[in-house]
Design a protein around this motif. Structure first.
Motif, PDB file in Angstrom:
ATOM      1  N   ALA A  13       0.832  -1.208   0.000  1.00  0.00           N
ATOM      2  CA  ALA A  13       0.000   0.000   0.000  1.00  0.00           C
ATOM      3  C   ALA A  13       0.860   1.248   0.000  1.00  0.00           C
ATOM      4  O   ALA A  13       0.423   2.319  -0.434  1.00  0.00           O
ATOM      5  N   TYR A  14       2.089   1.113   0.455  1.00  0.00           N
ATOM      6  CA  TYR A  14       3.003   2.250   0.515  1.00  0.00           C
ATOM      7  C   TYR A  14       3.926   2.308  -0.707  1.00  0.00           C
ATOM      8  O   TYR A  14       4.231   3.395  -1.210  1.00  0.00           O
ATOM      9  N   THR A  15       4.367   1.117  -1.183  1.00  0.00           N
ATOM     10  CA  THR A  15       5.312   1.093  -2.305  1.00  0.00           C
ATOM     11  C   THR A  15       4.615   1.048  -3.659  1.00  0.00           C
ATOM     12  O   THR A  15       5.156   1.526  -4.655  1.00  0.00           O
ATOM     13  N   GLY A  16       3.415   0.430  -3.713  1.00  0.00           N
ATOM     14  CA  GLY A  16       2.700   0.298  -4.986  1.00  0.00           C
ATOM     15  C   GLY A  16       3.284  -0.753  -5.901  1.00  0.00           C
ATOM     16  O   GLY A  16       2.854  -0.867  -7.057  1.00  0.00           O
ATOM     17  N   MET A  17       4.221  -1.568  -5.425  1.00  0.00           N
ATOM     18  CA  MET A  17       4.880  -2.559  -6.278  1.00  0.00           C
ATOM     19  C   MET A  17       4.708  -3.961  -5.702  1.00  0.00           C
ATOM     20  O   MET A  17       5.671  -4.600  -5.260  1.00  0.00           O
ATOM     21  N   GLY A  18       3.478  -4.414  -5.653  1.00  0.00           N
ATOM     22  CA  GLY A  18       3.197  -5.743  -5.126  1.00  0.00           C
ATOM     23  C   GLY A  18       3.383  -6.823  -6.167  1.00  0.00           C
ATOM     24  O   GLY A  18       3.510  -6.542  -7.362  1.00  0.00           O
ATOM     25  N   PRO A  19       3.369  -8.089  -5.747  1.00  0.00           N
ATOM     26  CA  PRO A  19       3.538  -9.196  -6.684  1.00  0.00           C
ATOM     27  C   PRO A  19       2.294  -9.500  -7.511  1.00  0.00           C
ATOM     28  O   PRO A  19       2.390 -10.085  -8.592  1.00  0.00           O
ATOM     29  N   VAL A  20       1.111  -9.112  -7.028  1.00  0.00           N
ATOM     30  CA  VAL A  20      -0.144  -9.431  -7.726  1.00  0.00           C
ATOM     31  C   VAL A  20      -0.411  -8.422  -8.834  1.00  0.00           C
ATOM     32  O   VAL A  20      -0.748  -8.785  -9.954  1.00  0.00           O
ATOM     33  N   TRP A  21      -0.303  -7.142  -8.534  1.00  0.00           N
ATOM     34  CA  TRP A  21      -0.424  -6.078  -9.530  1.00  0.00           C
ATOM     35  C   TRP A  21       0.378  -4.876  -9.049  1.00  0.00           C
ATOM     36  O   TRP A  21       0.667  -4.752  -7.858  1.00  0.00           O
ATOM     37  N   GLN A  22       0.731  -4.036  -9.991  1.00  0.00           N
ATOM     38  CA  GLN A  22       1.584  -2.895  -9.678  1.00  0.00           C
ATOM     39  C   GLN A  22       0.824  -1.585  -9.905  1.00  0.00           C
ATOM     40  O   GLN A  22       0.132  -1.437 -10.907  1.00  0.00           O
ATOM     41  N   GLY A  23       0.990  -0.681  -8.962  1.00  0.00           N
ATOM     42  CA  GLY A  23       0.350   0.622  -9.057  1.00  0.00           C
ATOM     43  C   GLY A  23       0.056   1.156  -7.668  1.00  0.00           C
ATOM     44  O   GLY A  23      -0.154   0.386  -6.724  1.00  0.00           O
ATOM     45  N   SER A  24       0.018   2.451  -7.534  1.00  0.00           N
ATOM     46  CA  SER A  24      -0.223   3.088  -6.240  1.00  0.00           C
ATOM     47  C   SER A  24      -1.699   2.984  -5.859  1.00  0.00           C
ATOM     48  O   SER A  24      -2.569   2.709  -6.698  1.00  0.00           O
ATOM     49  N   LEU A  25      -1.971   3.225  -4.556  1.00  0.00           N
ATOM     50  CA  LEU A  25      -3.365   3.207  -4.088  1.00  0.00           C
ATOM     51  C   LEU A  25      -4.221   4.168  -4.901  1.00  0.00           C
ATOM     52  O   LEU A  25      -5.315   3.813  -5.345  1.00  0.00           O
ATOM     53  N   PHE A  26      -3.741   5.390  -5.062  1.00  0.00           N
ATOM     54  CA  PHE A  26      -4.406   6.320  -5.978  1.00  0.00           C
ATOM     55  C   PHE A  26      -3.564   6.399  -7.248  1.00  0.00           C
ATOM     56  O   PHE A  26      -2.366   6.655  -7.193  1.00  0.00           O
ATOM     57  N   PRO A  27      -4.148   6.162  -8.396  1.00  0.00           N
ATOM     58  CA  PRO A  27      -5.580   5.963  -8.650  1.00  0.00           C
ATOM     59  C   PRO A  27      -5.972   4.499  -8.914  1.00  0.00           C
ATOM     60  O   PRO A  27      -7.099   4.215  -9.285  1.00  0.00           O
ATOM     61  N   PHE A  28      -5.032   3.562  -8.713  1.00  0.00           N
ATOM     62  CA  PHE A  28      -5.255   2.220  -9.245  1.00  0.00           C
ATOM     63  C   PHE A  28      -6.128   1.318  -8.374  1.00  0.00           C
ATOM     64  O   PHE A  28      -6.627   0.305  -8.860  1.00  0.00           O
ATOM     65  N   LEU A  29      -6.302   1.642  -7.086  1.00  0.00           N
ATOM     66  CA  LEU A  29      -7.160   0.797  -6.255  1.00  0.00           C
ATOM     67  C   LEU A  29      -8.599   0.801  -6.764  1.00  0.00           C
ATOM     68  O   LEU A  29      -9.229  -0.253  -6.894  1.00  0.00           O
ATOM     69  N   MET A  30      -9.133   1.996  -7.067  1.00  0.00           N
ATOM     70  CA  MET A  30     -10.506   2.090  -7.550  1.00  0.00           C
ATOM     71  C   MET A  30     -10.671   1.392  -8.893  1.00  0.00           C
ATOM     72  O   MET A  30     -11.719   0.790  -9.169  1.00  0.00           O
ATOM     73  N   ILE A  31      -9.649   1.442  -9.729  1.00  0.00           N
ATOM     74  CA  ILE A  31      -9.689   0.761 -11.010  1.00  0.00           C
ATOM     75  C   ILE A  31      -9.713  -0.746 -10.806  1.00  0.00           C
ATOM     76  O   ILE A  31     -10.413  -1.483 -11.513  1.00  0.00           O
ATOM     77  N   THR A  32      -8.947  -1.225  -9.828  1.00  0.00           N
ATOM     78  CA  THR A  32      -8.863  -2.665  -9.563  1.00  0.00           C
ATOM     79  C   THR A  32     -10.158  -3.203  -8.968  1.00  0.00           C
ATOM     80  O   THR A  32     -10.675  -4.238  -9.402  1.00  0.00           O
ATOM     81  N   ILE A  33     -10.704  -2.512  -7.975  1.00  0.00           N
ATOM     82  CA  ILE A  33     -11.958  -2.962  -7.352  1.00  0.00           C
ATOM     83  C   ILE A  33     -13.120  -2.866  -8.333  1.00  0.00           C
ATOM     84  O   ILE A  33     -13.969  -3.753  -8.407  1.00  0.00           O
ATOM     85  N   ALA A  34     -13.163  -1.807  -9.110  1.00  0.00           N
ATOM     86  CA  ALA A  34     -14.111  -1.647 -10.221  1.00  0.00           C
ATOM     87  C   ALA A  34     -15.553  -1.909  -9.806  1.00  0.00           C
ATOM     88  O   ALA A  34     -16.132  -1.167  -9.019  1.00  0.00           O
TER      89      ALA A  34
END
Length: 669
Positions: free
Chosen positions: A313-334
């Motif tokens: 949540a702090y680095t935005g570079m996880g093994p499942v998907w890459q991207g910061s909380l903003f704006p990619f969390l909302m895109i992922t949860i959809a």
């Protein structure tokens, strides 16, 4: 608002605030899933009881004295007054696809708290609002599609831009959803038999409700649900029968063509005969399963094993998907919070089936809350399993390796302890060879739900619950394809109606067949190409799925703002304007970052440049097996970058055109 309503409002607000405090701040003891349920359900009740009422009776002044399009334009094909519970079933089944099942599971990489915040709040203030607004607007405008509504107020050019954006995104969405169904049902006789059995059962229900015993909804429901349960039992028998299992074992190509044929007939046949009753029937399985899952979570009350916020949540570079909380969390949860696809259903089939204006609350707002609850269940399934198990299932093999020993060592080094023996044992319990790298979210949801049920029935039934959850996911997704294809037919007829007069009439058989065939052929082509080629067809456009869907939601909410302004409801512009602004900022930012981000793990252009440099040096990046494939991946990146930029530019243009019209209407008023 009377004293009773005020007391309910205060009590529910306190319950929500306290549950949210426990989840977000309190850290003195482990958190259980019951707090997530309490937080979500209290907010859903608040939203439906108060906010949907405000929108219906204050913003739109709905009245059952006003005839709906189903009565004004009844034709027995598309415009048919429908029982509100049957329509709720159709609408819920149509909007509930893969998104609420897989998006929250993938978002769990960041921890449980971001999903707990965005899923219920996003649904109440944005997703359900969008669905209800568009449904009501379309109903008031004779059941017109979103593109036709835009053309009414933005003119031919603006309307054409909106229709083009909507139709092209819809083709991508349908092909993606169809590919998920293909992957889940191919070589699975149980899934194939039960899924396809719902078609003749639904047609029998339709004939019974509209022709044999008109209005006999309860009797038709009893027949349909009984036959559905029978098909589930028979599916297990078929899967274990040496002859029948071969008869119902289909390849991916066969399933793909079967879906195309089904999509065509679901679009072309009268809505009462196949589409509405099948979706209504599927809703019983969907809602029934979700209620059972909810009861299971309530009884077991599993401990939340995932941290509130992980390091990713702090680095935005996880093994499942890459991207910061903003704006990619909302895109992922959809879809669990907001989905643009819903706006197409809300301006497609559903407004043409409304019997009374007051039904927009249940059908529009209520259905979206139901889907959001599905997303909460998916989130609980992911965060209640051991984090090490979660990352073993959802991380690609290129990150964790292909053996249990390697995966356990790598995942444990991240701080999520898991042993190779635990991974092997879980695979044995669910009847699979391995659980490693079953990416995409759906397998993790199935395993998480199976683990919760196994706490009640014992580990001996873990395999049964796992395969039942997989089957549930297939039926869940399949119903979006039929409604989506019919909506695509409406949109294409709107597009061509300006040139060919016969296409303006939805009941014209020639126009109906032509538009249905064209829509199926388009998404069918991308599906087939993706089935036979792992780097072609819809697979090449997969990364655009989340962003394009959210851009569609931005467009829909923008059109809702336009309608409110054009009809003089300026003091209510905030109802659509605030979620539209939120979605525009988040989604356009995500689109720009996805194209131009300098990190090759995120940006399309950076990724293409990274592979190009590797190829120029005579090397192959991890996961790419040949130089030919590398060139195709580079081309896919450039294609996605072009389409992503194009969609962001077109949606931005729609926003600017809308602002111009809103300001003009304000000055005139």
């Amino acid at each position: 608002m009377n004293l009773k309503d005020r007391l309910i409002l205060v009590v529910l607000s306190i319950v929500f605030a306290f549950a949210f405090y426990v989840l977000a701040i309190y850290r003195k003891e482990p958190v259980n899933a019951g707090w997530i349920l309490l937080c979500a359900l209290s907010l859903y009740i608040l939203g439906y009881r108060y906010y949907s009422y405000y929108i219906a009776y204050k913003v739109f002044e709905v009245s059952d004295q006003n005839p709906t399009p189903a009565h004004k334009f009844y034709n027995g094909l598309d415009y048919v007054p429908t029982n509100k519970w049957v329509l709720f079933g159709h609408h819920f089944a149509a909007i509930s696809g893969a998104g609420p099942l897989v998006g929250p599971v993938l978002a769990a990489q960041m921890g449980y708290l971001p999903g707990v915040i965005w899923i219920p709040i996003g649904a109440v203030v944005a997703g359900a609002v969008q669905d209800m607004l568009i449904l009501t607007i379309s109903m008031r405008m004779g059941g017109k599609s979103l593109g036709a509504i835009a053309r009414e107020y933005l003119g031919k050019f603006g309307g054409f831009v909106v229709l083009l954006v909507i139709y092209s995104i819809l083709i991508i969405l349908l092909a993606v959803l169809a590919l998920v169904v293909v992957k889940a049902t191919a070589m699975s006789p149980w899934s194939a038999f039960t899924s396809f059995a719902t078609i003749p059962i639904a047609m029998l229900m339709g004939l019974y409700m509209w022709k044999v015993r008109p209005g006999a909804v309860l009797q038709a429901t009893a027949i349909g649900v009984s036959l559905l349960m029978l098909s589930l039992v028979l599916g297990g028998f078929v899967a274990n029968h040496p002859t029948l299992s071969k008869l119902f074992t289909f390849s991916e190509v066969q399933i793909a063509f079967g879906l195309m044929i089904y999509g065509f007939f679901a679009s072309a046949l009268p809505v009462w005969l196949l589409l509405a009753p099948r979706d209504y029937l599927s809703t019983f399985m969907k809602l029934g399963t979700i209620i059972i899952i909810g009861l299971g979570v309530f009884i077991v009350n599993p401990e939340i094993k995932m941290p509130a916020l992980t390091q990713y949540a702090y680095t935005g570079m996880g093994p499942v998907w890459q991207g910061s909380l903003f704006p990619f969390l909302m895109i992922t949860i959809a879809c669990g919070a907001v989905s643009g696809f819903h706006a197409l259903i809300s301006s497609g089939t559903s407004p043409k089936l409304l019997d009374k204006e007051s039904h927009v609350r249940l059908v529009g707002y209520g259905s979206m809350l139901g889907e959001s609850f599905v997303a909460i269940m998916a989130l609980i399934s992911a965060v209640s399993m051991e984090p090490g198990l979660y990352f073993a299932i959802n991380s690609p093999a290129s990150v964790i390796g292909k053996t249990e020993e390697t995966a356990a060592q790598i995942i444990s080094s991240w701080g999520f302890n898991i042993s190779a023996e635990e991974l092997k044992r879980m695979a044995q319990l669910i009847g699979e060879q391995t659980i490693l790298s079953k990416v995409g979210g759906a397998p993790a949801f199935a395993i998480g739900m199976a683990l919760i049920f196994a706490r009640i029935t014992g580990e001996a039934l873990l395999s049964f619950w796992y395969h039942f959850a997989i089957l549930f996911e297939v039926v869940f997704i399949l119903t979006t394809i039929d409604s989506g294809t019919r909506v695509g037919r409406y949109i294409l007829q709107d597009l061509l109606g300006g040139v060919i007069k016969s296409f303006r009439d939805y009941s014209n058989p020639w126009a109906n067949m032509t538009a249905s065939f064209t829509t199926v052929a388009l998404w069918g082509y991308f599906l087939y190409a993706g089935v036979i080629d792992p780097y072609g067809g819809i697979r090449s456009l997969w990364p655009l799925f989340g962003i394009s869907n959210q851009l569609l939601a931005t467009t829909a909410l923008t059109i809702a703002v336009l309608y409110l302004a054009k009809t003089g409801r300026f003091k209510y512009l905030w109802v659509a304007g605030l979620p539209a602004l939120l979605m525009a900022i988040n989604t356009i930012s995500a689109g720009i970052l996805k194209v131009f981000h300098p990190d090759p793990r995120i940006g399309f252009l950076a990724h293409a440049n990274f592979i190009s440099q590797k190829v120029a040096m005579g090397e192959l990046p991890a996961g790419i097996k040949s130089f030919e494939i590398a060139q195709r991946v580079i081309m896919n990146d450039y294609t996605n970058a072009f389409l992503g930029t194009l969609y962001v530019a077109l949606v931005s243009l729609v926003i600017l055109l809308t602002l111009k019209e809103v300001i003009g209407s304000w000055q005139k008023s």
